[in-house]
Design a protein around this motif. Structure first.
Motif, PDB file in Angstrom:
ATOM      1  N   MET A 106       0.828  -1.204   0.000  1.00 41.15           N
ATOM      2  CA  MET A 106       0.000   0.000   0.000  1.00 41.15           C
ATOM      3  C   MET A 106       0.865   1.259   0.000  1.00 41.15           C
ATOM      4  O   MET A 106       0.572   2.228  -0.718  1.00 41.15           O
ATOM      5  CB  MET A 106      -0.946   0.009   1.198  1.00 41.15           C
ATOM      6  CG  MET A 106      -2.057  -1.017   1.092  1.00 41.15           C
ATOM      7  SD  MET A 106      -3.111  -1.071   2.552  1.00 41.15           S
ATOM      8  CE  MET A 106      -4.034   0.436   2.340  1.00 41.15           C
ATOM      9  N   LYS A 107       1.934   1.263   0.789  1.00 38.93           N
ATOM     10  CA  LYS A 107       2.829   2.424   0.820  1.00 38.93           C
ATOM     11  C   LYS A 107       3.441   2.664  -0.557  1.00 38.93           C
ATOM     12  O   LYS A 107       3.516   3.798  -1.025  1.00 38.93           O
ATOM     13  CB  LYS A 107       3.925   2.232   1.868  1.00 38.93           C
ATOM     14  CG  LYS A 107       3.446   2.386   3.291  1.00 38.93           C
ATOM     15  CD  LYS A 107       4.583   2.238   4.277  1.00 38.93           C
ATOM     16  CE  LYS A 107       4.087   2.430   5.702  1.00 38.93           C
ATOM     17  NZ  LYS A 107       5.185   2.421   6.669  1.00 38.93           N
ATOM     18  N   VAL A 108       3.879   1.594  -1.214  1.00 38.16           N
ATOM     19  CA  VAL A 108       4.461   1.717  -2.549  1.00 38.16           C
ATOM     20  C   VAL A 108       3.404   2.236  -3.530  1.00 38.16           C
ATOM     21  O   VAL A 108       3.692   3.129  -4.340  1.00 38.16           O
ATOM     22  CB  VAL A 108       5.034   0.364  -3.029  1.00 38.16           C
ATOM     23  CG1 VAL A 108       5.366   0.402  -4.510  1.00 38.16           C
ATOM     24  CG2 VAL A 108       6.263  -0.005  -2.209  1.00 38.16           C
ATOM     25  N   LYS A 113       1.500   6.480  -6.888  1.00 39.36           N
ATOM     26  CA  LYS A 113       0.366   7.327  -7.278  1.00 39.36           C
ATOM     27  C   LYS A 113       0.799   8.789  -7.278  1.00 39.36           C
ATOM     28  O   LYS A 113       0.442   9.556  -8.165  1.00 39.36           O
ATOM     29  CB  LYS A 113      -0.811   7.121  -6.319  1.00 39.36           C
ATOM     30  CG  LYS A 113      -2.098   6.723  -7.004  1.00 39.36           C
ATOM     31  CD  LYS A 113      -3.203   6.614  -5.986  1.00 39.36           C
ATOM     32  CE  LYS A 113      -4.383   5.835  -6.457  1.00 39.36           C
ATOM     33  NZ  LYS A 113      -4.754   5.930  -7.834  1.00 39.36           N
ATOM     34  N   SER A 114       1.614   9.170  -6.289  1.00 41.91           N
ATOM     35  CA  SER A 114       2.062  10.562  -6.195  1.00 41.91           C
ATOM     36  C   SER A 114       2.968  10.947  -7.368  1.00 41.91           C
ATOM     37  O   SER A 114       3.066  12.114  -7.713  1.00 41.91           O
ATOM     38  CB  SER A 114       2.774  10.821  -4.862  1.00 41.91           C
ATOM     39  OG  SER A 114       4.079  10.288  -4.863  1.00 41.91           O
ATOM     40  N   ILE A 119      -1.918   3.867 -11.400  1.00 42.47           N
ATOM     41  CA  ILE A 119      -3.276   4.375 -11.646  1.00 42.47           C
ATOM     42  C   ILE A 119      -4.358   3.523 -10.995  1.00 42.47           C
ATOM     43  O   ILE A 119      -5.529   3.837 -11.111  1.00 42.47           O
ATOM     44  CB  ILE A 119      -3.551   4.473 -13.165  1.00 42.47           C
ATOM     45  CG1 ILE A 119      -3.358   3.095 -13.825  1.00 42.47           C
ATOM     46  CG2 ILE A 119      -2.647   5.518 -13.812  1.00 42.47           C
ATOM     47  CD1 ILE A 119      -3.847   3.012 -15.252  1.00 42.47           C
ATOM     48  N   GLY A 120      -3.970   2.484 -10.292  1.00 43.44           N
ATOM     49  CA  GLY A 120      -4.946   1.585  -9.682  1.00 43.44           C
ATOM     50  C   GLY A 120      -5.381   2.034  -8.301  1.00 43.44           C
ATOM     51  O   GLY A 120      -5.055   3.133  -7.839  1.00 43.44           O
ATOM     52  N   TYR A 121      -6.122   1.151  -7.649  1.00 43.63           N
ATOM     53  CA  TYR A 121      -6.557   1.394  -6.265  1.00 43.63           C
ATOM     54  C   TYR A 121      -5.420   1.093  -5.301  1.00 43.63           C
ATOM     55  O   TYR A 121      -4.614   0.188  -5.545  1.00 43.63           O
ATOM     56  CB  TYR A 121      -7.761   0.504  -5.907  1.00 43.63           C
ATOM     57  CG  TYR A 121      -9.011   0.830  -6.665  1.00 43.63           C
ATOM     58  CD1 TYR A 121      -9.725   1.989  -6.391  1.00 43.63           C
ATOM     59  CD2 TYR A 121      -9.475  -0.018  -7.656  1.00 43.63           C
ATOM     60  CE1 TYR A 121     -10.878   2.302  -7.093  1.00 43.63           C
ATOM     61  CE2 TYR A 121     -10.626   0.282  -8.370  1.00 43.63           C
ATOM     62  CZ  TYR A 121     -11.323   1.449  -8.085  1.00 43.63           C
ATOM     63  OH  TYR A 121     -12.452   1.757  -8.787  1.00 43.63           O
ATOM     64  N   VAL A 122      -5.373   1.812  -4.206  1.00 42.00           N
ATOM     65  CA  VAL A 122      -4.412   1.527  -3.140  1.00 42.00           C
ATOM     66  C   VAL A 122      -5.065   0.451  -2.274  1.00 42.00           C
ATOM     67  O   VAL A 122      -5.819   0.746  -1.355  1.00 42.00           O
ATOM     68  CB  VAL A 122      -4.078   2.795  -2.326  1.00 42.00           C
ATOM     69  CG1 VAL A 122      -3.149   2.457  -1.162  1.00 42.00           C
ATOM     70  CG2 VAL A 122      -3.457   3.856  -3.218  1.00 42.00           C
ATOM     71  N   ASP A 123      -4.766  -0.813  -2.629  1.00 37.02           N
ATOM     72  CA  ASP A 123      -5.451  -1.940  -1.996  1.00 37.02           C
ATOM     73  C   ASP A 123      -4.501  -2.935  -1.334  1.00 37.02           C
ATOM     74  O   ASP A 123      -4.931  -3.926  -0.742  1.00 37.02           O
ATOM     75  CB  ASP A 123      -6.326  -2.662  -3.027  1.00 37.02           C
ATOM     76  CG  ASP A 123      -5.544  -3.191  -4.227  1.00 37.02           C
ATOM     77  OD1 ASP A 123      -4.289  -3.102  -4.221  1.00 37.02           O
ATOM     78  OD2 ASP A 123      -6.185  -3.672  -5.178  1.00 37.02           O
TER      79      ASP A 123
END
Length: 162
Positions: A106-108, A113-114, A119-123
Motif C-alpha cells: 500500500m505504501k508503494v 500514485k504521487s 493508476i490503480g486502487y491503493v489496496d
C-alpha cells in the motif's frame, strides 16, 4: 542461513550489522540524542537546535524519516531506524513482487500514485497494475525493469518526498 551456488560453493548470508545504539524516544536526552539530531540535520529533515533533548520537533523529524524509509512511523529510534539513518536509505525490507500483499505494498502504491506511475486502487495487492507501475518507475530511474521491488528500487523510492 547459507546458500549454495551452482558450483557447490557456500555463500554466507549477508546480515545488517548491529550498531549497538540505545533505543530513543520522546523525553530522552544525552549524547545519543545529539547524534540523532545531527544525522537528521545532515539528511535535511531536522532544523531544530542540536541540544541532545528528544522533544516533539525531534520526534516529528524521526517520524518523517521513518516514513521516507518505509519504517513504522512511531518516533522511536530503534536498531532499524539507526541503521537507516547511517545508510540514508531503507534497510531490512523484503523484496516485493507480483502476489505480495500488505501495508508495504500500500505504501508503494501511494508513492507511485504521487508520481503518477500507478493508476490503480491503493489496496495492498501487488498485481499487474502495480508491477507495471514499478517497471515504469525503474525505467525512468535507470534500474533493471523487473517489476520487482528490490534494494535498489527501495532506495530510489525513498527519495520521493512524502
Amino acid at each position: 542461513m547459507q546458500l549454495t551456488s551452482d558450483s557447490g560453493n557456500i555463500i554466507p548470508e549477508i546480515a545488517q550489522p548491529k550498531l549497538n545504539k540505545p533505543e530513543l524516544q520522546l523525553g530522552y536526552n544525552g549524547e545519543a540524542v545529539e547524534e540523532l539530531q545531527q544525522l537528521l540535520t545532515n539528511l535535511g529533515i531536522y532544523t531544530g537546535k542540536i541540544d541532545g533533548v528528544l522533544e516533539e520537533i525531534t520526534q516529528e523529524s524521526v517520524k518523517q524519516f521513518q516514513r521516507q524509509v518505509f519504517l513504522p512511523e512511531d518516533g522511536i529510534v530503534d536498531d532499524n531506524t539507526w541503521q537507516a539513518l547511517y545508510t540514508g536509505a531503507p534497510v531490512n525490507l523484503p523484496e516485493l513482487k507480483k502476489g505480495s500483499q500488505g501495508e508495504l505494498v500500500m505504501k508503494v502504491q501511494r508513492i507511485l500514485k504521487s508520481t503518477q506511475d500507478y493508476i490503480g486502487y491503493v489496496d495492498g495487492e501487488f498485481g499487474a497494475i502495480t508491477e507495471s507501475a514499478v517497471q515504469g518507475w525503474q525505467v525512468r530511474n535507470n534500474l533493471p525493469d523487473t517489476g520487482i521491488i528490490d534494494e535498489a528500487t527501495w532506495r530510489t523510492l525513498s527519495q520521493i518526498p512524502q
